[in-house]
Enzyme design. Sequence first.
Site, PDB file in Angstrom:
ATOM      1  N   ARG A 379      32.492  24.442  27.126  1.00  0.00           N
ATOM      2  CA  ARG A 379      33.718  23.868  26.555  1.00  0.00           C
ATOM      3  C   ARG A 379      34.931  24.482  27.253  1.00  0.00           C
ATOM      4  NH1 ARG A 379      32.170  21.820  21.335  1.00  0.00           N
ATOM      5  NH2 ARG A 379      30.148  20.835  21.779  1.00  0.00           N
ATOM      6  N   GLU A 381      37.931  24.837  26.613  1.00  0.00           N
ATOM      7  CA  GLU A 381      39.002  24.943  25.622  1.00  0.00           C
ATOM      8  C   GLU A 381      39.639  26.328  25.730  1.00  0.00           C
ATOM      9  OE1 GLU A 381      37.241  24.227  21.872  1.00  0.00           O
ATOM     10  OE2 GLU A 381      36.647  22.162  22.322  1.00  0.00           O
ATOM     11  N   ARG A 387      36.132  33.072  17.042  1.00  0.00           N
ATOM     12  CA  ARG A 387      34.935  32.251  16.799  1.00  0.00           C
ATOM     13  C   ARG A 387      34.671  31.210  17.872  1.00  0.00           C
ATOM     14  NH1 ARG A 387      35.686  27.754  12.178  1.00  0.00           N
ATOM     15  NH2 ARG A 387      37.463  26.636  13.023  1.00  0.00           N
ATOM     16  N   HIS A 388      35.445  31.242  18.973  1.00  0.00           N
ATOM     17  CA  HIS A 388      35.252  30.263  20.042  1.00  0.00           C
ATOM     18  C   HIS A 388      34.801  30.928  21.337  1.00  0.00           C
ATOM     19  CE1 HIS A 388      37.857  27.756  17.405  1.00  0.00           C
ATOM     20  NE2 HIS A 388      37.112  26.783  17.896  1.00  0.00           N
ATOM     21  N   GLU A 530      32.167  26.495  10.074  1.00  0.00           N
ATOM     22  CA  GLU A 530      31.244  25.462  10.550  1.00  0.00           C
ATOM     23  C   GLU A 530      30.244  26.037  11.551  1.00  0.00           C
ATOM     24  OE1 GLU A 530      31.364  22.270  14.032  1.00  0.00           O
ATOM     25  OE2 GLU A 530      33.198  22.353  12.826  1.00  0.00           O
ATOM     26  N   SER A 533      27.641  20.442  13.491  1.00  0.00           N
ATOM     27  CA  SER A 533      28.345  19.179  13.328  1.00  0.00           C
ATOM     28  C   SER A 533      27.410  18.071  13.763  1.00  0.00           C
ATOM     29  CB  SER A 533      29.623  19.157  14.173  1.00  0.00           C
ATOM     30  OG  SER A 533      30.376  17.998  13.909  1.00  0.00           O
ATOM     31  N   ARG A 581      27.320  31.378  16.608  1.00  0.00           N
ATOM     32  CA  ARG A 581      28.082  31.340  15.360  1.00  0.00           C
ATOM     33  C   ARG A 581      27.165  31.513  14.150  1.00  0.00           C
ATOM     34  NH1 ARG A 581      32.835  26.941  14.536  1.00  0.00           N
ATOM     35  NH2 ARG A 581      33.476  27.838  16.539  1.00  0.00           N
TER      36      ARG A 581
END
Length: 607
Positions: A379, A381, A387-388, A530, A533, A581
């Site tokens: 990712r 991002e 948490r990422h 989360e 998903s 996670r």
Amino acid sequence: MGEAEDITAKINELGEVIKNAKAEKKPIEEWKPALDEMLALKTKYKEVTGNDFGPPKKEKKKGDAQQAPSEKNKAKKEAKAKAKAEKEAKKKKAREERERREREKAEKLAGVGQDNFGDLPIVQSGKITDKVWTKIENLKPVLAGQEVLVRGHLQTGRMVGSKGIFVLVRSSLYSVQGVCFATKDGKISEAMIKYMDGLPAESVVDMKGTVTVPDEPIESATQKMIEIQVSSFHCVAKAQQALPFQMEDACRPDSGKETDVGAYDENEEAVHEDGLIRVGQKMRLDYRCLDLRTPANQSIFRIESMVGVLFREYLIKKGFVEIHTPKLIKGASEGGADVFTLDYFGEPACLSMSPQLHKQMTSACSGFERVFETGPVFRAENSQTRRHLCEFTGFDLEMVIHEHYDEILELFSELFIHIFDGINDRCKDELERVREQHPFEDLKYCRPTLKLSYAEGCALLREAGVEQDDYEDLSTVNEKKLGDIVREKYDTDFFFMDKYPLSVRPFYTMPDPENPKLSNSYDFFIRGQEILSGAQRIHEPEMIEERAKAWGIDLEDIAEYVNAFRHGALPHGGGGIGLERVIMLFLGLPNIRKAAWFTRDPKRLAP
């Protein structure tokens, strides 16, 4: 009278003067001139006569032949000489014996000729011996009196005076104390003690000795009810550099609970009220291979490994097939998301941000029906949070359904319960090692898993005074708050919600048949965050295109994806789980980097 006689007379006269002066104890200053004059005359006398002044030397009387000793005297002399020789020989022997003992004592102290300590030759697979190593985790009081050989890292050494030492040897997440004291017989030398004390921390060692049961538990070791009386100690691989941090500091329990949400700065150091040194997160990540040696980290990643075992175990039992899909994807984007781009022999390409397309193709379009995959997910991002990650491990599954996506939710519920039960049952030691350094509360979960609709979750937030619209996405703060509310109300840390707003889900998500603003989608949560998903996917190509247009996606960019469904596709759905996670939240860790082997975030690309 001749000259010689005159000199003699004068010398004798001066001699009397000197003699009388000495007798009268006159000072030397008064008679020294007479002495000087007399010495000068003696010199002159020798010049005149050629002889020294004084009476002539007596000559020995010589007979015609020396008298031969009698036989009796000869025997006496020989006996005396023999006795003297024997006495000297005895003294020499005693001296040599004394020197030998002192030399042997010195050599024992220096360890000369001893093979029970020292550096071993490098292990190059040159030979196989009859040595048998015992795992430290298997050392129990039942082995008392037995000789064992263990291998591990030398964590600490503590001298007792100059003749004794306590060492702590660690292998994976287990450790044992070794005790060694110099002995009078020299079998354990002071040199051996000094050698053990001089080895650098974290060197790899072989420790051999007899298992004993201590009077009191050894608090510094995991094997508290035994210790090893060391008889030999060898270094297998010596630590060559000074440690960037001490393992004792790296293993120290957390002084307080960090927040697990919000921005993350790796240069920020926590303040510890107890004043003890702790190793910061940046230092740990910079020297990750060393940090991974701590019992807590050994346990975290053994638990993570077990999650993989449990995931496969359950799904294979349920008829799933493991697939392996490509991570190099054509094009410079994947459904409009931020991706890592690269040049693929002149063509634009990117790293896969999920196996979504391929797991749908294999399950719904290729006849495998139930598939799963574990692998890296990328990712791009720029999210510098706790948490990422830019690269994490995805546990994905996709399955066909007969009439309702509840079939998938039921399977996910059972899957997670199987994983949670498996961790608690198979990783008891590992859980305790983690808890010793990072205290956490056991995860609460119910059977079956608590299910809420998205609208119900939003209503719970509003009841608690939190603004949340039914058609707006949940913020991280509101997710966390909802987790606290659910725990208080339903006594569970694990739940899922379905019927999310269609506007906040990917274009390929199946809309809700009754409310076009909602979708057949769902998220699973642990402690308010989360971890999964998923959704029922659209399997009709025309509907996929319709939803893509609503999102403003160019149909040419997804043509291959849509074409996969043009030859008859089964209704299906699935989800993607973030492994790190799950581990982070199950163990109550404050930062996802503690659950990643080698972190990849916007600011870290090594080691």
